[in-house]
Design a protein around this motif. Structure first.
Motif, PDB file in Angstrom:
ATOM      1  N   UNK A 129       0.845  -1.195   0.000  1.00 19.81           N
ATOM      2  CA  UNK A 129       0.000   0.000   0.000  1.00 19.81           C
ATOM      3  C   UNK A 129       0.882   1.246   0.000  1.00 19.81           C
ATOM      4  N   UNK A 130       0.419   2.311  -0.681  1.00 19.20           N
ATOM      5  CA  UNK A 130       1.163   3.568  -0.754  1.00 19.20           C
ATOM      6  C   UNK A 130       0.186   4.744  -0.735  1.00 19.20           C
ATOM      7  N   UNK A 131       0.733   5.931  -0.534  1.00 19.98           N
ATOM      8  CA  UNK A 131       0.010   7.191  -0.732  1.00 19.98           C
ATOM      9  C   UNK A 131       1.007   8.197  -1.294  1.00 19.98           C
ATOM     10  N   UNK A 132       0.511   9.407  -1.610  1.00 24.69           N
ATOM     11  CA  UNK A 132       1.371  10.513  -2.026  1.00 24.69           C
ATOM     12  C   UNK A 132       1.060  11.734  -1.175  1.00 24.69           C
ATOM     13  N   UNK A 142      -8.822  15.781   1.597  1.00 24.71           N
ATOM     14  CA  UNK A 142      -8.700  14.417   1.068  1.00 24.71           C
ATOM     15  C   UNK A 142      -7.474  14.250   0.171  1.00 24.71           C
ATOM     16  N   UNK A 143      -6.834  15.352  -0.225  1.00 26.62           N
ATOM     17  CA  UNK A 143      -5.646  15.275  -1.076  1.00 26.62           C
ATOM     18  C   UNK A 143      -4.342  15.380  -0.283  1.00 26.62           C
ATOM     19  N   UNK A 144      -4.418  15.298   1.044  1.00 30.56           N
ATOM     20  CA  UNK A 144      -3.227  15.462   1.862  1.00 30.56           C
ATOM     21  C   UNK A 144      -2.326  14.229   1.845  1.00 30.56           C
ATOM     22  N   UNK A 145      -2.870  13.081   1.501  1.00 32.59           N
ATOM     23  CA  UNK A 145      -2.034  11.895   1.322  1.00 32.59           C
ATOM     24  C   UNK A 145      -1.671  11.152   2.588  1.00 32.59           C
ATOM     25  N   UNK A 146      -2.356  11.454   3.702  1.00 32.26           N
ATOM     26  CA  UNK A 146      -2.070  10.769   4.967  1.00 32.26           C
ATOM     27  C   UNK A 146      -3.224   9.825   5.275  1.00 32.26           C
ATOM     28  N   UNK A 147      -3.013   8.518   5.190  1.00 31.95           N
ATOM     29  CA  UNK A 147      -4.138   7.592   5.364  1.00 31.95           C
ATOM     30  C   UNK A 147      -4.749   7.641   6.755  1.00 31.95           C
ATOM     31  N   UNK A 174       7.956  15.641  -2.352  1.00 30.73           N
ATOM     32  CA  UNK A 174       6.821  14.727  -2.256  1.00 30.73           C
ATOM     33  C   UNK A 174       7.345  13.366  -1.836  1.00 30.73           C
ATOM     34  N   UNK A 175       6.477  12.579  -1.192  1.00 31.58           N
ATOM     35  CA  UNK A 175       6.896  11.255  -0.737  1.00 31.58           C
ATOM     36  C   UNK A 175       5.680  10.425  -0.371  1.00 31.58           C
ATOM     37  N   UNK A 176       5.894   9.127  -0.238  1.00 33.42           N
ATOM     38  CA  UNK A 176       4.847   8.245   0.267  1.00 33.42           C
ATOM     39  C   UNK A 176       4.653   8.522   1.751  1.00 33.42           C
ATOM     40  N   UNK A 179       3.320   4.236   6.213  1.00 33.00           N
ATOM     41  CA  UNK A 179       4.501   3.651   6.845  1.00 33.00           C
ATOM     42  C   UNK A 179       5.740   4.455   6.420  1.00 33.00           C
ATOM     43  N   UNK A 180       5.645   5.757   6.671  1.00 30.55           N
ATOM     44  CA  UNK A 180       6.606   6.713   6.115  1.00 30.55           C
ATOM     45  C   UNK A 180       8.041   6.382   6.480  1.00 30.55           C
ATOM     46  N   UNK A 181       8.257   5.943   7.720  1.00 35.29           N
ATOM     47  CA  UNK A 181       9.620   5.688   8.167  1.00 35.29           C
ATOM     48  C   UNK A 181      10.323   4.631   7.316  1.00 35.29           C
ATOM     49  N   UNK A 182       9.552   3.703   6.764  1.00 37.26           N
ATOM     50  CA  UNK A 182      10.146   2.649   5.939  1.00 37.26           C
ATOM     51  C   UNK A 182      10.083   2.990   4.448  1.00 37.26           C
ATOM     52  N   UNK A 183       8.982   3.588   4.008  1.00 36.03           N
ATOM     53  CA  UNK A 183       8.794   3.775   2.572  1.00 36.03           C
ATOM     54  C   UNK A 183       9.722   4.852   2.009  1.00 36.03           C
ATOM     55  N   UNK A 184      10.006   5.914   2.774  1.00 30.74           N
ATOM     56  CA  UNK A 184      11.009   6.877   2.304  1.00 30.74           C
ATOM     57  C   UNK A 184      12.375   6.211   2.243  1.00 30.74           C
ATOM     58  N   UNK A 185      12.679   5.385   3.243  1.00 29.67           N
ATOM     59  CA  UNK A 185      13.960   4.688   3.249  1.00 29.67           C
ATOM     60  C   UNK A 185      14.051   3.612   2.182  1.00 29.67           C
ATOM     61  N   UNK A 186      12.960   3.334   1.502  1.00 35.00           N
ATOM     62  CA  UNK A 186      12.999   2.427   0.356  1.00 35.00           C
ATOM     63  C   UNK A 186      13.029   3.187  -0.974  1.00 35.00           C
ATOM     64  N   UNK A 187      13.103   4.536  -0.896  1.00 36.03           N
ATOM     65  CA  UNK A 187      13.311   5.320  -2.112  1.00 36.03           C
ATOM     66  C   UNK A 187      12.117   6.095  -2.615  1.00 36.03           C
ATOM     67  N   UNK A 188      11.030   6.163  -1.841  1.00 39.43           N
ATOM     68  CA  UNK A 188       9.803   6.775  -2.350  1.00 39.43           C
ATOM     69  C   UNK A 188       9.742   8.259  -1.991  1.00 39.43           C
ATOM     70  N   UNK A 189      10.527   9.060  -2.735  1.00 37.26           N
ATOM     71  CA  UNK A 189      10.566  10.497  -2.520  1.00 37.26           C
ATOM     72  C   UNK A 189      11.016  11.177  -3.806  1.00 37.26           C
ATOM     73  N   UNK A 190      10.703  12.461  -3.943  1.00 35.47           N
ATOM     74  CA  UNK A 190      11.120  13.214  -5.123  1.00 35.47           C
ATOM     75  C   UNK A 190      10.888  14.696  -4.926  1.00 35.47           C
ATOM     76  N   UNK A 191      11.240  15.482  -5.926  1.00 29.31           N
ATOM     77  CA  UNK A 191      11.121  16.945  -5.880  1.00 29.31           C
ATOM     78  C   UNK A 191       9.868  17.392  -6.612  1.00 29.31           C
ATOM     79  N   UNK A 192       9.159  18.348  -6.004  1.00 35.74           N
ATOM     80  CA  UNK A 192       7.997  19.019  -6.585  1.00 35.74           C
ATOM     81  C   UNK A 192       8.385  20.489  -6.739  1.00 35.74           C
ATOM     82  N   UNK A 193       8.515  20.945  -7.972  1.00 40.95           N
ATOM     83  CA  UNK A 193       8.954  22.315  -8.242  1.00 40.95           C
ATOM     84  C   UNK A 193       7.825  23.133  -8.856  1.00 40.95           C
TER      85      UNK A 193
END
Length: 374
Positions: A129-132, A142-147, A174-176, A179-193
């Motif tokens: 499972x993921x979110x943004x 509802x667009x905040x991305x926090x389940x 931006x990031x998932x 389970x943020x502590x694990x999903x960011x550490x698995x690479x789920x992050x990026x830049x929003x410009x």
């Protein structure tokens, strides 16, 4: 073969690079000094795709729409047996934008102030499972991305579209957020410009995401029997745009900042890690012009050569390429972050490279360390 050279942004083309270097390749240097092989399970996952460098997605040119997927991939941080390598994460969860290649960090999503982005998280082929969650946007609940607080989670087999207004100009993250502590550490992050209206680009503009990693996380998620607790996180890998020195200097896979004398250079730093990183430029003093989407008044700007970027912070700096043409480091000044294991130098280190010196022997030698063959 990519035509992009250097850090994501507006550098030079591959043709310009070859012209500046005389069109010659460099021999790959190999050694076995203090190896830090994190690839103990990679053979079992050899069918996984390999990550690519992050690309810039001009969302405005796509009608304001982009689709992101999480793709389980292998991630070479520094693949050679030199300068403390090889370092490879046998499994990461890379973001893929539309039909581009999966990357860690994820793609740079670039838009213009006043526009909305429709970002679809496509998890139909996913296994987690993921979110943004997007920093730097005033959005509906509802667009905040926090389940936990919205009740919206994108489970395997599902899709969900987020509406992200571009109403806070600046460089963001931006990031998932599942389970943020694990999903960011698995690479789920990026830049929003978000470019402000009437944005005036610099001569050279680059994006750099720094991150500290505990390599036990991707190894554990790959099935290795390792003891890991997020309460006992111990970072041992330090990257810029997903790579460690010397791979950071690779012109296609890494993030060198290639400049010409007299250029105005704008550099966007984003910290996707869990530690602060004091980032230092050699022989170039800069001004901090933007922080977390807030423009810094000119009267409050002053010249410096280090800026301490806390977790999730974004700092935009500007400097003039007015030094004696050469090769100058840009690195985290927590010096143990500029290492690969016990080997120095390595880790969170890149460089400002003047085009005038790209035909020198020392540059060719650095390209050999980086694994660039031309």
């Amino acid at each position: 073969m990519t035509d992009h050279i250097g850090a994501p942004g507006t550098g030079i083309s591959r043709r310009e690079y070859l012209a500046a270097t005389g069109g010659t390749g460099a021999a790959v240097l190999a050694g076995c000094q203090s190896p830090m092989n994190l690839n103990s399970k990679a053979a079992a996952q050899s069918d996984l795709p390999t990550t690519s460098p992050p690309s810039v997605v001009q969302v405005d040119e796509q009608g304001g729409e982009v689709t992101l997927r999480s793709v389980t991939s292998r991630h070479p941080v520094h693949p050679l047996e030199s300068m403390g390598g090889p370092i490879e994460f046998p499994q990461v969860w890379a973001f893929q934008a539309d039909d581009r290649e999966p990357s860690v960090p994820g793609p740079i999503l670039r838009t213009t102030e006043g526009n909305d982005m429709e970002v679809t998280l496509d998890n139909t082929d996913g296994s987690h499972a993921h979110t943004l969650h997007f920093h730097g946007s005033h959005k509906t609940w509802e667009n905040d991305g926090v389940p936990t607080t919205t009740g919206i989670r994108v489970d395997p087999g599902e899709k969900h579209t987020y509406t992200i207004p571009a109403n806070v100009p600046g460089t963001h993250l931006y990031h998932c957020h599942y389970q943020t502590n694990r999903h960011i550490d698995m690479g789920m992050y990026g830049i929003f410009r978000v470019d402000p209206k009437g944005y005036e680009p610099a001569d050279k503009e680059y994006f750099m995401t720094v991150k500290d990693w505990d390599s036990r996380v991707p190894r554990q998620m790959n099935g290795e029997d390792v003891d890991y607790s997020p309460r006992q996180r111990n970072p041992d890998v330090f990257t810029i745009n997903g790579k460690s020195l010397p791979r950071t200097l690779h012109p296609e896979d890494g993030s060198p900042m290639i400049v010409d004398s007299g250029d105005t250079v704008r550099l966007h730093f984003v910290n996707a890690g869990y530690m602060s990183h004091p980032l230092h430029t050699h022989n170039h003093r800069f001004r901090l012009v933007e922080k977390d989407g807030g423009q810094i008044p000119e009267a409050a700007q002053y010249e410096r050569d280090i800026t301490n970027v806390a977790p999730a912070e974004r700092h935009t700096i500007e400097f003039e390429a007015n030094a004696d043409p050469g090769i100058y480091l840009m690195h985290c000044h927590k010096v143990d972050h500029a290492m690969n294991g016990n080997f120095y130098p390595g880790g969170m280190v890149s460089a400002i490279v003047y085009r005038d010196v790209m035909d020198t022997d020392i540059f060719s030698e650095l390209m050999g360390h980086a694994g660039y063959e031309g």
